[in-house]
Design a protein around this motif. Sequence first.
Motif, mmCIF file in Angstrom:
data_model
loop_
_atom_site.group_PDB
_atom_site.id
_atom_site.type_symbol
_atom_site.label_atom_id
_atom_site.label_comp_id
_atom_site.label_asym_id
_atom_site.label_seq_id
_atom_site.Cartn_x
_atom_site.Cartn_y
_atom_site.Cartn_z
ATOM 1 N N GLY A 51 32.204 44.750 48.216
ATOM 2 C CA GLY A 51 31.808 43.398 48.610
ATOM 3 C C GLY A 51 32.113 43.295 50.099
ATOM 4 O O GLY A 51 31.272 43.489 50.956
ATOM 5 N N THR A 52 33.400 43.074 50.406
ATOM 6 C CA THR A 52 33.831 43.180 51.803
ATOM 7 C C THR A 52 34.115 44.635 52.173
ATOM 8 O O THR A 52 34.174 44.967 53.356
ATOM 9 N N LYS A 106 41.399 40.000 43.933
ATOM 10 C CA LYS A 106 41.507 39.182 45.137
ATOM 11 C C LYS A 106 42.864 38.509 45.280
ATOM 12 O O LYS A 106 43.193 38.003 46.348
ATOM 13 N N SER A 115 31.253 44.145 37.575
ATOM 14 C CA SER A 115 31.519 45.181 38.585
ATOM 15 C C SER A 115 32.403 46.298 38.034
ATOM 16 O O SER A 115 32.407 47.410 38.571
ATOM 17 N N THR A 168 38.667 46.769 49.179
ATOM 18 C CA THR A 168 39.271 47.576 48.120
ATOM 19 C C THR A 168 39.080 49.065 48.403
ATOM 20 O O THR A 168 40.056 49.835 48.397
HETATM 21 N N1 PMP Z 1 34.190 42.963 42.080
HETATM 22 C C1 PMP Z 1 34.165 41.640 42.159
HETATM 23 C C2 PMP Z 1 34.005 40.843 40.920
HETATM 24 C C3 PMP Z 1 34.245 41.014 43.385
HETATM 25 O O1 PMP Z 1 34.185 39.658 43.455
HETATM 26 C C4 PMP Z 1 34.385 41.784 44.566
HETATM 27 C C5 PMP Z 1 34.501 41.160 45.922
HETATM 28 N N2 PMP Z 1 33.850 39.973 46.188
HETATM 29 C C6 PMP Z 1 34.400 43.157 44.468
HETATM 30 C C7 PMP Z 1 34.320 43.711 43.207
HETATM 31 C C8 PMP Z 1 34.488 44.022 45.698
HETATM 32 O O2 PMP Z 1 35.699 43.949 46.382
HETATM 33 P P1 PMP Z 1 35.821 44.123 47.944
HETATM 34 O O3 PMP Z 1 35.492 42.812 48.582
HETATM 35 O O4 PMP Z 1 37.266 44.500 48.155
HETATM 36 O O5 PMP Z 1 34.878 45.186 48.407
#
Ligand code: PMP
Length: 305
Positions: free
Chosen positions: A173-174, A41, A263, A177
Amino acid sequence: MPALPSCGTHFTTPLVPVQLSPTRPLVWAKLEYLNPSGSAKDRIARFILEKAWREGHVGPGSLVVEASSGSTSIAMALVCAQLGMRFIAVMPAGVSNERVLIIKAYGGEIRVTPKEEGILGAIAETERLARQEGAFLPSQFSNPDNVLAHQVSTAREILHQIPSVDAVVSGVGTGGTLMGLYQGFRLAGCPVLPVFARPVNLTGPPEAECCSFSARIPGVADRVSTIFDERALPGLRTLEINDTQALAVSRELIGAGFPVGPSSGLNFEAAEQIARELGSAARVVTVFPDRMERYFTTELFAPYR
Ligand code: PMP
């Protein structure tokens, strides 16, 4: 506009070949846990806030507010500390205390919203703060610069480290990535297969950290979120990964000297499956998004307590 302070934190994270035993496939892992705040992030925090600074939307003393269950708020808090801006993290109740303490140590404030309202309740609170206090909202869930940050930094770095990529694997998550990496590789001419690593729970209903995310792998969703646009990922494969297995693989990675969070095990398990399928000539790339130290009080470390 005052000059953007130089904080010396633009650097490349390593991309390393990871093969956990001779009978297992090799996967290329981008060690995003080596970013200054400990997660991928940092990419979006720096990209979005520096752009806002250059465009005159923020400057010294500005207030930045973000809704996040952790990693993004930690990265925003770090960059705000470096740029001399105020920061408020809005989080649904129930986020682990390590995260709250880190944000406070960077000088950030915490605002907690009711757990049952989940991330949507937190987002609504950021919008209220923007109206009331004129705060700047990076809005990771709706800001296209979330995707662009990975396209122009993470993907480009990877293509400086290896000449081509055949498959890119990530939890969502969002979705920033996975979409950003995919678009960066496509723009560079790689006909890359995008793979969504989706955690599924096969062992009963555990306590969820946040309603829109998966229960046992913090930060990633078990269903596709609104910002994640499948049409931007033609040919998307979805691999369902047992979350107990994802945690076991994270512990295996830690045991092999990669200090990762849950993750990363999810991503690596899915990446190994794709690497087996595509064969040893294919370059499969994944991301280790964050560090193990954020999870000492969680299930990840239960075997060592
Ligand atoms: N792994 C972790 C620990 C995360 O906090 C997040 C996003 N909140 C992700 C993976 C996924 O990333 P993205 O938001 O770019 O999809």
